[in-house]
Design a protein around this motif. Structure first.
Motif, mmCIF file in Angstrom:
data_model
loop_
_atom_site.group_PDB
_atom_site.id
_atom_site.type_symbol
_atom_site.label_atom_id
_atom_site.label_comp_id
_atom_site.label_asym_id
_atom_site.label_seq_id
_atom_site.Cartn_x
_atom_site.Cartn_y
_atom_site.Cartn_z
ATOM 1 N N PHE A 6 -32.045 89.319 79.776
ATOM 2 C CA PHE A 6 -32.191 89.721 78.378
ATOM 3 C C PHE A 6 -30.839 89.960 77.710
ATOM 4 O O PHE A 6 -30.691 89.693 76.520
ATOM 5 C CB PHE A 6 -33.098 90.945 78.262
ATOM 6 N N ASN A 7 -29.861 90.464 78.449
ATOM 7 C CA ASN A 7 -28.525 90.601 77.873
ATOM 8 C C ASN A 7 -27.987 89.233 77.472
ATOM 9 O O ASN A 7 -27.443 89.058 76.379
ATOM 10 C CB ASN A 7 -27.576 91.279 78.857
ATOM 11 N N TYR A 8 -28.162 88.264 78.362
ATOM 12 C CA TYR A 8 -27.701 86.900 78.084
ATOM 13 C C TYR A 8 -28.428 86.327 76.867
ATOM 14 O O TYR A 8 -27.807 85.771 75.960
ATOM 15 C CB TYR A 8 -27.925 86.038 79.325
ATOM 16 N N LEU A 9 -29.751 86.482 76.836
ATOM 17 C CA LEU A 9 -30.527 85.980 75.698
ATOM 18 C C LEU A 9 -30.165 86.701 74.404
ATOM 19 O O LEU A 9 -30.128 86.092 73.335
ATOM 20 C CB LEU A 9 -32.030 86.116 75.987
ATOM 21 N N GLN A 10 -29.870 87.992 74.516
ATOM 22 C CA GLN A 10 -29.456 88.748 73.331
ATOM 23 C C GLN A 10 -28.113 88.233 72.816
ATOM 24 O O GLN A 10 -27.937 88.056 71.607
ATOM 25 C CB GLN A 10 -29.357 90.237 73.655
ATOM 26 N N GLU A 11 -27.182 87.980 73.719
ATOM 27 C CA GLU A 11 -25.881 87.442 73.316
ATOM 28 C C GLU A 11 -26.017 86.079 72.644
ATOM 29 O O GLU A 11 -25.245 85.743 71.749
ATOM 30 C CB GLU A 11 -24.938 87.346 74.514
ATOM 31 N N LEU A 12 -27.007 85.287 73.078
ATOM 32 C CA LEU A 12 -27.236 83.964 72.488
ATOM 33 C C LEU A 12 -28.032 84.027 71.192
ATOM 34 O O LEU A 12 -28.234 82.990 70.546
ATOM 35 C CB LEU A 12 -27.951 83.054 73.494
ATOM 36 N N GLY A 13 -28.516 85.224 70.816
ATOM 37 C CA GLY A 13 -29.217 85.385 69.549
ATOM 38 C C GLY A 13 -30.695 85.056 69.565
ATOM 39 O O GLY A 13 -31.262 84.697 68.529
ATOM 40 N N TYR A 14 -31.346 85.200 70.716
ATOM 41 C CA TYR A 14 -32.768 84.864 70.815
ATOM 42 C C TYR A 14 -33.704 85.961 70.316
ATOM 43 O O TYR A 14 -34.918 85.827 70.443
ATOM 44 C CB TYR A 14 -33.124 84.469 72.251
ATOM 45 N N GLY A 15 -33.195 87.045 69.800
ATOM 46 C CA GLY A 15 -34.045 88.070 69.208
ATOM 47 C C GLY A 15 -34.557 89.124 70.162
ATOM 48 O O GLY A 15 -35.335 89.983 69.773
ATOM 49 N N VAL A 16 -34.164 89.066 71.425
ATOM 50 C CA VAL A 16 -34.540 90.127 72.352
ATOM 51 C C VAL A 16 -33.445 91.180 72.350
ATOM 52 O O VAL A 16 -32.300 90.894 72.002
ATOM 53 C CB VAL A 16 -34.778 89.590 73.785
ATOM 54 N N ARG A 17 -33.824 92.402 72.717
ATOM 55 C CA ARG A 17 -32.843 93.483 72.736
ATOM 56 C C ARG A 17 -32.830 94.132 74.114
ATOM 57 O O ARG A 17 -33.858 94.513 74.627
ATOM 58 C CB ARG A 17 -33.189 94.544 71.680
ATOM 59 N N CYS A 18 -31.647 94.216 74.676
ATOM 60 C CA CYS A 18 -31.470 94.865 75.964
ATOM 61 C C CYS A 18 -30.474 96.019 75.845
ATOM 62 O O CYS A 18 -30.670 97.067 76.422
ATOM 63 C CB CYS A 18 -30.985 93.851 76.996
ATOM 64 N N MET A 19 -29.444 95.791 75.080
ATOM 65 C CA MET A 19 -28.391 96.784 74.885
ATOM 66 C C MET A 19 -28.152 96.964 73.383
ATOM 67 O O MET A 19 -28.360 96.029 72.609
ATOM 68 C CB MET A 19 -27.082 96.310 75.526
#
Length: 175
Positions: A123-136
């Motif tokens: 989720f951190n990786y997906l968040q960094e890529l802008g996929y709309g998930v939030r981890c941090m």
């Protein structure tokens, strides 16, 4: 599986039912604060229902306890996402990992720890890529490593304690 083990799994299962549904209610509460009802229902409801069905139909097994461990960590990930990565909701990881100790099985603790580790990495990786998930609140691999270090430390201690508890339980049953 020895009867004493099964009894502990069943006892843990009963406790986990209340915890799972409490976490679902918490996701509904977070949904009203953060407009995430869709996620509470799409992720939270099955995350409570699936282990509940397993506890009712196949309770008292390592498989059911493992599914419960995964579900607890899925709830933590859901809550973190619902609150946009709020740091305080990460505390749920440590609280719920500790709850898994009631199974007295290091594999159950490891299942939960592995689940939340994979969640944070992906989720951190997906968040960094802008996929709309939030981890941090602010994503970054360094932050994930800091969180992981604490999870590894707690998991090591909980696994050690679960081995001791199981050994003491077996000794007490033999006496």
């Amino acid at each position: 599986m020895p009867n004493i083990e099964r009894a502990h799994y069943k006892q843990a299962d009963r406790l986990m039912l209340f915890i799972l549904w409490g976490l679902f209610v918490m996701s509904l509460g977070l949904a009203t604060l953060h407009d995430t009802m869709k996620w509470a229902l799409i992720v939270g409801l099955p995350t409570a229902l699936i282990p509940t069905v397993m506890i009712v139909t196949a309770g008292g097994t390592r498989l059911t306890a493992s599914v419960v461990a995964v579900a607890l960590m899925v709830f933590v990930g859901l809550h973190i996402h619902q609150a946009a990565g709020l740091n305080e909701l990460h505390f749920g990881i440590f609280v719920l990992l500790a709850f898994l100790l009631c199974s007295r099985d290091w594999i159950i603790v490891l299942a939960g720890a592995t689940t939340i580790t994979l969640h944070h990495l992906s989720f951190n990786y997906l968040q960094e890529l802008g996929y709309g998930v939030r981890c941090m609140a602010e994503p970054g691999f360094g932050r994930v490593l800091v969180h992981a270090a604490y999870v590894v430390g707690e998991t090591g201690v909980l696994c050690f304690l679960s081995i001791l508890l199981k050994r003491e339980t077996v000794q007490a049953a033999e006496l």
